[in-house]
Design a protein around this motif. Structure first.
Motif, short mmCIF file in Angstrom:
data_model
loop_
_atom_site.label_atom_id
_atom_site.label_comp_id
_atom_site.label_asym_id
_atom_site.label_seq_id
_atom_site.Cartn_x
_atom_site.Cartn_y
_atom_site.Cartn_z
N SER A 285 -22.22 23.39 -9.33
CA SER A 285 -23.27 23.37 -10.34
C SER A 285 -22.73 23.70 -11.72
CB SER A 285 -24.37 24.36 -9.97
OG SER A 285 -23.82 25.66 -9.77
N GLN A 314 -28.91 29.11 -10.58
CA GLN A 314 -29.02 28.55 -9.23
C GLN A 314 -27.67 27.94 -8.83
OE1 GLN A 314 -32.48 25.92 -9.92
NE2 GLN A 314 -33.62 27.27 -8.52
N TRP A 316 -24.30 26.61 -7.01
CA TRP A 316 -23.92 26.04 -5.72
C TRP A 316 -22.54 25.41 -5.83
CZ3 TRP A 316 -22.79 20.94 -6.26
CH2 TRP A 316 -23.47 20.21 -7.25
N TYR A 347 -27.13 33.96 0.25
CA TYR A 347 -26.70 32.57 0.13
C TYR A 347 -26.82 31.88 1.48
CZ TYR A 347 -22.07 34.10 1.95
OH TYR A 347 -21.03 34.61 2.69
N ARG A 391 -22.60 22.32 1.52
CA ARG A 391 -22.88 23.04 0.27
C ARG A 391 -23.12 24.52 0.59
NH1 ARG A 391 -27.32 21.10 -4.22
NH2 ARG A 391 -25.72 19.47 -4.46
N ARG A 393 -24.94 27.59 -1.33
CA ARG A 393 -25.80 27.78 -2.49
C ARG A 393 -26.47 29.16 -2.45
NH1 ARG A 393 -29.94 22.92 -0.73
NH2 ARG A 393 -31.03 24.00 0.96
#
Length: 413
Positions: A285, A314, A316, A347, A391, A393
């Motif tokens: 991100s 946010q 990731w 997470y 992923r 995140r």
């Protein structure tokens, strides 16, 4: 197993145990541990042989010798969970102990330790002909120092180290460590990856040597280390070693690992699927700076890592596996050097066939309580989830850091 002969543990699981999981002592002979899993063990996963009695190292009674015992194809993780000084597999005074095709991962101290006495044991002793072949040892020495992936101590003629792969040792000294009084050992065709500690280094500011042959009394003598591979051949044992020792220059695989490909392929446990995310294309991100880029979270080095920008609420990180894989385990290495609880909580790890993750399947979750400092988050995925992208995140608006993301699986049919 006290004086037990011919006992086999096959396809067993030893989990959440408060001491040593399996011990073979006083005349235990011809026993086998095969394709077995050891996880969250307070002390050592396996102990073979003892060191507390004179008869352990020197006896005229062959029935008292601990010999011909094997650990094969097995997986050891988070041994030494309470007693940090416990080795993953400890071998005392023994004859022909074998540890082969096994994996040791996430340990506070030494992976495999063999021998005793620091060179002061009367010779000949029962430490002879032990074999450590094609083992995969990584993310060890997380809490203590002065140990290694494979640590040897005292004379043990005829002992061999062949085809082992070692990486991510978290403390100094030697990854392959031939300590005081080690004699008669042959090490060949081993791979040792020395990981640059780009982050603040703990617990020791020095980098480890790919091999350390003891040069202080009682010195190591009559040992041979040849045909080795490493990504940093400059990190060699202090010189001069004893003239009776032979250490030949290793092959440098820092820019091309192909010469060691067969060794990488042959090491490890059949219980573990290969790690499939290392070196694959990674995106995120945001990026904090040029020292904390996306690729630092899957470069095989747990001592650097990815971090998002300070304004990313946010964050990731994700990896493209390059095709569909049946994912059966994930591991997340947080920041080892700096104690930042915020980076070890809140997470989730998700998988998708869509790079935008409009839809996804949750593989594992870490709640707001989080993990202790230097803990590695590990989760089995059962049944396996087939996906191309993975992923990690944040589920809270707070800072994040990933030292290393490891994904295990096999190519989907």
């Amino acid at each position: 197993m006290h004086a037990a002969h011919g006992v086999t543990f096959d396809s067993c699981q030893f989990v959440h145990m408060g001491g040593v999981a399996l011990a073979f002592e006083v005349g235990a002979q011809g026993n086998v541990v095969n394709d077995s899993r050891f996880e969250d063990i307070s002390s050592s996963a396996v102990m073979i042989g003892d060191v507390n009695h004179a008869s352990d190292y020197q006896t005229t009674d062959p029935t008292l010798i601990v010999q011909d015992n094997s650990v094969l194809g097995s997986y050891v993780t988070r041994a030494g969970a309470e007693y940090y000084d416990a080795c993953g597999i400890f071998i005392g005074y023994t004859t022909h102990s074998t540890v082969a095709n096994s994996e040791l991962f996430d340990l506070p101290y030494t992976g495999i330790s063999a021998g005793w006495g620091w060179g002061g044991t009367p010779q000949p002793s029962s430490s002879q002909g032990n074999d450590f072949h094609q083992n995969l040892i990584s993310h060890h020495m997380r809490a203590l120092f002065d140990g290694g992936a494979i640590y040897l101590n005292g004379a043990q003629p005829g002992t061999t180290l062949v085809g082992n792969v070692v990486s991510n040792q978290a403390a100094a000294t030697g990854d392959l460590y031939l300590d005081n009084g080690t004699q008669g050992v042959m090490a060949s065709s081993n791979v040792v990856l020395i990981d640059a500690k780009a982050d603040i280094t703990l617990p020791d500011a020095e980098r480890s040597y790919w091999v350390y042959v003891q040069v202080y009394p009682t010195i190591a003598t009559n040992n041979s280390v040849t045909a080795s591979f490493t990504n940093d051949p400059t990190e060699l044992t202090p010189m001069p070693i004893d003239p009776s020792d032979t250490v030949t220059a290793p092959t440098d695989i820092s820019t091309n690992a192909a010469p060691a490909a067969s060794i990488f392929a042959g090491a490890g446990s059949p219980l573990r699927s290969p790690e499939i995310g290392g070196g694959k294309p990674a995106t995120a991100s945001s990026v904090y700076d040029s020292s904390h880029v996306e690729t630092a979270a899957n470069d095989g080095n747990a001592f650097d890592g990815w971090s998002p920008s300070a304004t990313d609420t946010q964050p990731w990180w994700q990896v493209d596996l390059g095709g569909e894989f049946a994912i059966d385990a994930v591991e997340v290495v947080s920041r080892w050097a700096i104690d930042q609880p915020v980076t070890r909580r809140s997470y989730e790890v998700v998988a998708s066939d869509d790079p935008s993750f409009a839809t996804s399947t949750t593989l594992a979750t870490v709640d707001a309580t989080g993990l202790p400092h230097r803990a590695i988050f590990a989760a089995d995925v059962s049944p396996a989830v087939t996906a191309r992208y993975v992923r990690v995140r944040k589920t809270a608006s707070e800072y994040f850091f990933l030292g290393e993301v490891r994904i295990h699986g096999v190519a989907a049919p």
